[in-house]
Design a protein around this motif. Structure first.
Motif, mmCIF file in Angstrom:
data_model
loop_
_atom_site.group_PDB
_atom_site.id
_atom_site.type_symbol
_atom_site.label_atom_id
_atom_site.label_comp_id
_atom_site.label_asym_id
_atom_site.label_seq_id
_atom_site.Cartn_x
_atom_site.Cartn_y
_atom_site.Cartn_z
ATOM 1 N N LYS A 1 7.047 -11.421 41.290
ATOM 2 C CA LYS A 1 6.720 -11.671 42.689
ATOM 3 C C LYS A 1 5.457 -12.520 42.760
ATOM 4 C CE LYS A 1 10.124 -8.983 43.654
ATOM 5 N NZ LYS A 1 11.420 -9.590 44.032
ATOM 6 N N GLY A 2 5.489 -13.534 43.601
ATOM 7 C CA GLY A 2 4.314 -14.364 43.765
ATOM 8 C C GLY A 2 4.362 -15.611 42.901
ATOM 9 N N HIS A 3 3.234 -16.316 42.838
ATOM 10 C CA HIS A 3 3.204 -17.586 42.132
ATOM 11 C C HIS A 3 2.337 -17.567 40.878
ATOM 12 C CE1 HIS A 3 -0.345 -18.146 44.939
ATOM 13 N NE2 HIS A 3 -0.875 -18.384 43.777
ATOM 14 N N SER A 4 1.708 -16.440 40.563
ATOM 15 C CA SER A 4 0.830 -16.367 39.398
ATOM 16 C C SER A 4 1.198 -15.181 38.527
ATOM 17 C CB SER A 4 -0.641 -16.227 39.821
ATOM 18 O OG SER A 4 -1.061 -17.359 40.547
ATOM 19 N N LEU A 5 0.907 -15.319 37.243
ATOM 20 C CA LEU A 5 1.201 -14.241 36.301
ATOM 21 C C LEU A 5 0.083 -14.140 35.283
ATOM 22 C CD1 LEU A 5 4.170 -12.865 34.658
ATOM 23 C CD2 LEU A 5 2.835 -14.283 33.108
ATOM 24 N N LYS A 6 -0.220 -12.915 34.870
ATOM 25 C CA LYS A 6 -1.211 -12.694 33.816
ATOM 26 C C LYS A 6 -0.630 -11.752 32.770
ATOM 27 C CE LYS A 6 -5.419 -13.602 36.383
ATOM 28 N NZ LYS A 6 -6.816 -13.179 36.653
ATOM 29 N N VAL A 7 -0.681 -12.187 31.512
ATOM 30 C CA VAL A 7 -0.304 -11.352 30.377
ATOM 31 C C VAL A 7 -1.606 -10.976 29.690
ATOM 32 C CG1 VAL A 7 0.987 -11.220 28.231
ATOM 33 C CG2 VAL A 7 1.896 -12.567 30.143
ATOM 34 N N LEU A 8 -1.961 -9.697 29.748
ATOM 35 C CA LEU A 8 -3.277 -9.259 29.293
ATOM 36 C C LEU A 8 -3.159 -8.186 28.222
ATOM 37 C CD1 LEU A 8 -4.902 -8.782 32.836
ATOM 38 C CD2 LEU A 8 -5.018 -10.814 31.393
#
Length: 575
Positions: free
Chosen positions: A335-342
């Motif tokens: 969902k949305g336009h950004s992603l973070k793999v942390l």
């Protein structure tokens, strides 16, 4: 709408039709500007004590040489800042990537002229320094988990991915909420100077001599936005409900400053209370941000909670803290336009979706597949990670022994303290890849995977200084992967359709030398497969042979989990 998600929000997440009252709004910093818009070019970063004065002088130079409509091109920017043409072009391309909405005159690639006001805001935040990591409560324990021979010795040891996973805690690392509070505090401190740069001078005395038009005011959307999606000009009482056919009168800069400072203070108070309430909890503070489905419905620990308050809908999906597992995210899951793999370790992460921004941070011994990223990818503080990405641009910072399989339209940007990086052409495929790339604007005809743009080894935006070297020391570049070591990466087929060979179906053309090497390997595997099946063995012996090979493969796999993509895909189909 600026920064609208690629997938429309659900009813619970969508902004209300009527604008909420200003008192109910929460002002947020635009993460993209701070996370993807900072460049470690020393001449773009001015001392804080002279920042406002220096940028006022830069404004005069740029205004004098600006093209029609107050537009700034690379040549004018290079002249004003005394930087190279390549660095000026990089700055404008970076600005284009982090603007809240497309600027047709600048272009998606930054090849045109940028609005002078956007350039000034972009230059101003180059002085921002990231939040210092909190000290760990058990320093000896932290020291024990990280070998002294690491490339991350010194101040970078606090950011070591293996340290994070072995210490079994990341509470000493800044959370997403911490970083937002730090960014808002920075903007609060500098807002008066920022508004002065945007303001026009008129006849008058004192504060009345500087005014902001509605057009200039809306450029603040580069730095801040309301989480509910309300445009700044609609939320501001002095510009709200303006008649489009009759432009709103300019407003004194002091009045704008009072209004925006009040909103920042309210948001800081709210965010600080929320952050404090999370202290000591097992729930990671960033969870208030998360809008993601279960990474694996069969594994309860993979689920994350979505904040029920729509004020937290910030268009970011988090994939965080996974170890020794596989995580698959399709377009319907993100969902949305950004992603973070942390902070993921010993895992394979599949993000098979179209996005604008992606960040991979603090991962080790993992493979991360990024389907199509239309603005920017940043990979930071990772070790022995294989990144497979189809993207407009990528920035690599402070990484060690990583391999990047890239389909990128711009030169890969390499900054910071890197060691033993390798780059290779894009090497995978899934059925929706072409559609996803078209949706976010990644051009399959352009791939600059082997043309890195290398900047300094020290990032001036880090609050901690590096113990060795100076700011103008060039970072270590990346080498091309040996073609003999290049293989296709086969993405498992979760939909039951017939599998497709990545080398033949990839939208990016494979360089001849890599194609020849891959073809040779596949031919050898075909010969092996044919030889095995032509053996004069009865069914029982064939079954024994298959079981033996599968057992050997499993033994190999357990010892080489993060290198699974080095297995030629036909090997998976031998039996």
């Amino acid at each position: 709408m600026a920064d609208e998600p690629l997938d429309p929000p659900t009813a619970a997440q969508a902004p209300a039709a009527a604008s909420p009252s200003p008192a109910a709004l929460l002002l947020r910093p635009r993460r993209e500007a701070f996370e993807h818009g900072l460049l470690p070019i020393p001449k773009l970063i001015f001392p804080e004590g002279t920042l406002a004065q220096t940028l006022a002088q830069v404004k005069e130079k740029l205004a004098a040489s600006a093209e029609g409509g107050g537009r700034v091109g690379a040549a004018a920017l290079a002249e004003a800042l005394q930087i190279s043409q390549d660095q000026a072009a990089l700055a404008l391309a970076t600005l284009a990537a982090v603007l809240p909405a497309e600027d047709p005159a600048l272009g998606a690639d930054g090849g045109g002229g940028a609005d002078l006001r956007d350039v000034l805001l972009f230059l101003y935040i180059q002085s921002y320094k990231r939040l210092v990591p909190r000290a760990h409560k058990d320093s000896p324990a932290v020291a024990d988990v990280w070998p002294s021979t690491s490339a991350f010795d010194g101040y970078l040891s606090a950011l070591s991915p293996i340290q994070l996973v072995r210490s079994n805690s990341r509470r000493f690392m800044p959370s997403q909420a911490d970083e937002e509070i730090h960014q808002l505090s920075y903007l609060q401190k500098h807002m008066a100077n920022i508004l002065t740069l945007l303001a026009d001078s008129v006849e008058g005395e004192g504060d009345d001599s500087l005014v902001l038009t509605i057009e200039s005011f809306e450029h603040l959307g580069f730095l801040v936005h309301f989480s509910e999606g309300t445009p700044l000009s609609q939320a501001a009482t002095f510009f709200a409900n303006s008649d489009p056919d009759m432009p709103a009168a300019p407003v004194p800069a002091s009045q704008v400053h009072d209004w925006i400072s009040q909103n920042i203070s309210s948001s800081l108070e709210f965010s600080t209370e929320k952050s404090t309430s999370k202290e000591g909890s097992q729930q990671v503070t960033s969870d208030i941000d998360v809008t993601m489905a279960d990474a694996n419905a069969a594994n309860p620990r993979n689920s994350t909670r979505t904040g029920s308050n729509p004020a937290y809908y910030r268009n970011t999906t988090f994939v965080e803290g996974f170890s020794k597992t596989s995580v698959v995210k399709h377009a319907s899951d993100v969902k949305g336009h950004s992603l973070k793999v942390l902070n993921c370790h010993d895992s394979v992460i599949y993000i098979l979706a179209p996005l604008k921004y992606a960040t991979v941070y603090g991962c080790s011994d993992a493979t991360v597949v990024l389907g199509a990223i239309g603005k920017a990818v940043k990979v930071e503080h990772c070790e022995r990670v294989h990144i497979i990405a189809a993207a407009k641009r990528i920035c690599i910072a402070n990484c060690r022994e990583c391999i990047f399989y890239l389909g990128v339209n711009h030169q890969p940007l390499i900054v910071g303290d890197n060691h033993k990086l390798q780059v290779a052409p894009f090497n995978t495929y899934y059925p929706q890849l072409g559609e996803h790339m078209a949706k976010v604007g990644v051009d399959p005809a352009v791939n600059k995977w082997d043309q890195p743009f290398v900047l300094g080894v020290v990032d001036p935006h880090d609050s901690l200084s590096h113990p060795a070297g100076v700011s103008d020391v060039q970072a270590e570049s990346a080498t091309r992967l040996d073609p003999d070591l290049f293989t296709s990466f086969l993405i498992p087929n979760w939909f039951g359709a017939e599998g497709q060979e990545p080398m033949k179906c990839s939208p990016f053309q494979l360089p001849e030398i890599y194609w020849a090497s891959q073809s040779k390997k596949l031919a050898v595997l075909e010969d092996v497969k044919k030889t095995i099946w032509e053996l004069q063995l009865d069914d029982n012996r064939k079954k024994e042979l298959a079981n033996t090979l599968h057992a050997q493969f499993k033994d190999w796999l357990y010892g080489n989990f993060s290198s699974i993509h080095s297995i030629p895909c036909l090997l998976l189909c031998l039996f």
